[in-house]
Design an enzyme around this catalytic site. Structure first.
Site, PDB file in Angstrom:
ATOM      1  N   ARG A 158      55.707  -2.958  40.497  1.00 17.19           N
ATOM      2  CA  ARG A 158      54.841  -2.766  39.424  1.00 17.19           C
ATOM      3  C   ARG A 158      54.776  -1.345  39.127  1.00 17.19           C
ATOM      4  O   ARG A 158      54.888  -1.147  37.728  1.00 17.19           O
ATOM      5  CB  ARG A 158      53.494  -3.127  40.093  1.00 17.19           C
ATOM      6  CG  ARG A 158      53.022  -4.383  40.674  1.00 17.19           C
ATOM      7  CD  ARG A 158      51.992  -4.641  41.367  1.00 17.19           C
ATOM      8  NE  ARG A 158      52.240  -4.199  42.619  1.00 17.19           N
ATOM      9  CZ  ARG A 158      52.049  -4.893  43.715  1.00 17.19           C
ATOM     10  NH1 ARG A 158      51.857  -5.973  43.859  1.00 17.19           N
ATOM     11  NH2 ARG A 158      52.421  -4.401  45.305  1.00 17.19           N
ATOM     12  N   ILE A 159      54.913  -0.432  39.918  1.00 19.81           N
ATOM     13  CA  ILE A 159      54.576   1.144  39.387  1.00 19.81           C
ATOM     14  C   ILE A 159      55.952   1.430  38.690  1.00 19.81           C
ATOM     15  O   ILE A 159      55.932   2.122  37.463  1.00 19.81           O
ATOM     16  CB  ILE A 159      54.176   1.994  40.420  1.00 19.81           C
ATOM     17  CG1 ILE A 159      52.677   1.467  41.031  1.00 19.81           C
ATOM     18  CG2 ILE A 159      53.946   3.411  39.868  1.00 19.81           C
ATOM     19  CD1 ILE A 159      52.105   2.241  42.193  1.00 19.81           C
ATOM     20  N   ARG A 179      66.335  -3.345  46.675  1.00 25.60           N
ATOM     21  CA  ARG A 179      67.431  -4.252  47.636  1.00 25.60           C
ATOM     22  C   ARG A 179      67.858  -5.445  46.905  1.00 25.60           C
ATOM     23  O   ARG A 179      69.034  -5.960  47.265  1.00 25.60           O
ATOM     24  CB  ARG A 179      66.632  -4.669  48.780  1.00 25.60           C
ATOM     25  CG  ARG A 179      66.447  -3.558  49.812  1.00 25.60           C
ATOM     26  CD  ARG A 179      65.476  -3.891  50.878  1.00 25.60           C
ATOM     27  NE  ARG A 179      64.057  -4.283  50.416  1.00 25.60           N
ATOM     28  CZ  ARG A 179      62.960  -4.507  50.867  1.00 25.60           C
ATOM     29  NH1 ARG A 179      63.158  -4.412  52.370  1.00 25.60           N
ATOM     30  NH2 ARG A 179      61.801  -4.803  50.464  1.00 25.60           N
ATOM     31  N   ARG A 236      56.083   7.997  49.156  1.00 17.68           N
ATOM     32  CA  ARG A 236      55.451   8.450  50.372  1.00 17.68           C
ATOM     33  C   ARG A 236      56.172   9.494  50.815  1.00 17.68           C
ATOM     34  O   ARG A 236      57.668   9.510  50.664  1.00 17.68           O
ATOM     35  CB  ARG A 236      55.420   7.069  51.485  1.00 17.68           C
ATOM     36  CG  ARG A 236      54.282   6.025  51.423  1.00 17.68           C
ATOM     37  CD  ARG A 236      52.839   6.717  51.710  1.00 17.68           C
ATOM     38  NE  ARG A 236      51.904   5.849  51.452  1.00 17.68           N
ATOM     39  CZ  ARG A 236      51.101   5.635  50.329  1.00 17.68           C
ATOM     40  NH1 ARG A 236      51.353   6.290  49.440  1.00 17.68           N
ATOM     41  NH2 ARG A 236      50.514   4.657  50.315  1.00 17.68           N
ATOM     42  N   ASP A 260      54.278  14.359  45.024  1.00 18.18           N
ATOM     43  CA  ASP A 260      52.936  13.994  45.091  1.00 18.18           C
ATOM     44  C   ASP A 260      52.353  13.549  46.487  1.00 18.18           C
ATOM     45  O   ASP A 260      51.218  13.600  46.793  1.00 18.18           O
ATOM     46  CB  ASP A 260      52.382  13.001  44.143  1.00 18.18           C
ATOM     47  CG  ASP A 260      51.101  12.583  44.217  1.00 18.18           C
ATOM     48  OD1 ASP A 260      50.166  13.421  44.090  1.00 18.18           O
ATOM     49  OD2 ASP A 260      50.799  11.286  44.286  1.00 18.18           O
ATOM     50  N   GLU A 265      50.943  14.685  55.688  1.00 19.91           N
ATOM     51  CA  GLU A 265      49.828  15.203  54.840  1.00 19.91           C
ATOM     52  C   GLU A 265      48.425  15.517  55.771  1.00 19.91           C
ATOM     53  O   GLU A 265      48.370  14.822  56.498  1.00 19.91           O
ATOM     54  CB  GLU A 265      49.570  14.351  53.860  1.00 19.91           C
ATOM     55  CG  GLU A 265      50.680  14.031  52.845  1.00 19.91           C
ATOM     56  CD  GLU A 265      50.329  12.791  51.684  1.00 19.91           C
ATOM     57  OE1 GLU A 265      49.577  12.304  51.906  1.00 19.91           O
ATOM     58  OE2 GLU A 265      51.280  12.536  50.999  1.00 19.91           O
ATOM     59  N   HIS A 283      48.776  14.583  46.573  1.00 17.73           N
ATOM     60  CA  HIS A 283      48.577  12.806  46.734  1.00 17.73           C
ATOM     61  C   HIS A 283      47.561  12.647  45.672  1.00 17.73           C
ATOM     62  O   HIS A 283      46.393  11.934  46.192  1.00 17.73           O
ATOM     63  CB  HIS A 283      48.146  12.488  48.278  1.00 17.73           C
ATOM     64  CG  HIS A 283      48.707  11.148  48.259  1.00 17.73           C
ATOM     65  ND1 HIS A 283      49.244  10.536  49.468  1.00 17.73           N
ATOM     66  CD2 HIS A 283      48.617   9.989  47.468  1.00 17.73           C
ATOM     67  CE1 HIS A 283      49.363   9.306  49.235  1.00 17.73           C
ATOM     68  NE2 HIS A 283      49.110   8.915  48.014  1.00 17.73           N
TER      69      HIS A 283
END
Ligand code: NAP
Ligand code: 8YV
Length: 324
Positions: A158-159, A179, A236, A260, A265, A283
């Site tokens: 989606r992103i 993949r 991530r 980001d 974190e 983030h």
């Protein structure tokens, strides 16, 4: 809905939309931190049927979920749910939901902004102006530019697709690694990440976290990207080998990075913070009021749908509706 009250655990930071989103049919038990669950009394644990995870700083691991013998559903905030043990949930017939789609365009905006500010040095240029250096000389020309680049997307979900649309509008050629080829996507697909890294000079990383992606952007991939190389990570921190990235940025193996997300974190290595060729964000991919409200609302709506006897709105792949 029966007249029996429904006990929910709100696990994570307090959120007004979550706190006020449920009727008096629900009883909310709030635990801000995972270790606060130690205070849970056995009688409450035995009643809890739903959990909202309101931020990914708390965990829905097996130990946490196992505390609640009647747990039916975990509604997690965020599209990424690597902080929830979805395999354990599936095996124990616990539904897991996340918050996809409502944040897609916001995160794509941040990725694009981070790419441009990394290439065109917005942060350094802002500091230059504030320090009064413009009076002395024009800001130096940036070695990086969007104009002469090919972007290799690592992830085309989606992103990833929303970022690719922005790149297309900016006339930047796009290819991608996943993949399996993404349905309905016409960009060139590279089944092999190394092959793609050799063919491009820019990587935008937007895959889920977890074992299958851990440190996939490693020293070899960075070397293949080469001295004009730029890495943008909005996925991530675990996906990029942070030490290998620091070494590559220091040695000139690659040109620059925009990050980001980080391995541990909110701890960011001092070595990374001392580098001039990185842009570092805390983030904030989805962190606007409008988008975070939509994410909170989706957490609430998933729980309400479930306890109204309807399918949850956004189940994760491990716990599809048909399996319930
Ligand atoms: P999505 O629609 O599920 O897309 C995930 C993409 O990653 C797919 O193209 C998938 O393709 C690919 N992928 C998954 N595992 C892979 C692997 N091992 N190797 C290569 N490609 C792999 O998810 P999304 O909504 O785009 O979100 C993606 C991730 O972005 C989230 O999981 C989250 O971690 C991160 N995120 C970060 C922020 C932020 O604030 N920075 C905000 C939102 C999301 P294949 O399955 O075919 O490989
Ligand atoms: C959230 C994210 O800030 O959706 C995601 O996967 O990384 C961000 O939108 C994060 O999940 C906080 O819980």
């Amino acid at each position: 809905m029966s007249s029996e009250k429904i006990d929910l655990v709100i696990h994570g930071p307090s959120k007004p939309i979550v706190n006020t989103g449920f009727s008096d049919q629900f009883v909310l038990h709030h635990f801000e931190k995972t270790h606060d669950l130690e205070r849970l009394t056995p009688d409450v644990a035995a009643k809890v049927r739903g959990m909202a995870i309101t931020y990914n700083t708390v965990r829905g691991d097996a130990k946490t979920l196992a505390r609640f013998p009647r747990l039916e559903i975990v509604a997690s905030f965020g599209v990424g749910y690597d902080h929830v043990d979805a395999a354990y949930a599936r095996d124990h017939r616990i539904m897991v939901t996340n918050t996809p789609d409502v944040l897609t365009e916001e995160v794509a905006d941040i990725a694009m902004g981070l790419l441009i500010s990394t290439l065109r040095e917005f942060i350094k240029a802002d500091k230059y102006l504030r320090a009064g250096q413009w009076h002395t000389a024009q800001y130096p020309l940036s070695p990086g530019s969007l104009r002469d680049r090919t972007v290799g997307m690592v992830g085309m979900g989606r992103i990833g697709q929303a970022i690719a649309r922005r790149l297309e509008a900016s006339r930047v050629p796009v290819v991608y690694h996943t993949r399996s080829p993404a349905a309905g996507v016409s960009y060139r697909h590279y089944p092999d990440l190394m092959e793609m890294a050799k063919a491009v000079d820019t990587l935008i990383v937007i895959v889920p976290g977890g074992p299958s992606t851990t440190k996939m952007i490693n020293a070899d991939v960075l070397k293949a990207l080469g001295p004009r190389g730029v890495v943008i990570n909005v996925a991530r921190g675990t996906v990029v080998d942070e030490q290998a990235l620091i070494a590559a940025l220091k040695s000139g193996t690659i040109l620059a990075a925009g990050l980001d997300v980080f391995e541990k974190e909110p701890d960011v290595p001092d070595e990374l913070k001392s580098l001039q060729n990185v842009v570092l964000l805390p983030h904030i991919g989805s962190a606007s009021v409008v988008t975070r409200n939509a994410m909170d609302q989706l957490v609430v709506d998933n729980l309400k749908a479930w306890f109204a006897g309807k399918p949850p709105l956004t189940p994760v792949a491990e716990t599809p509706v048909k399996a319930q």
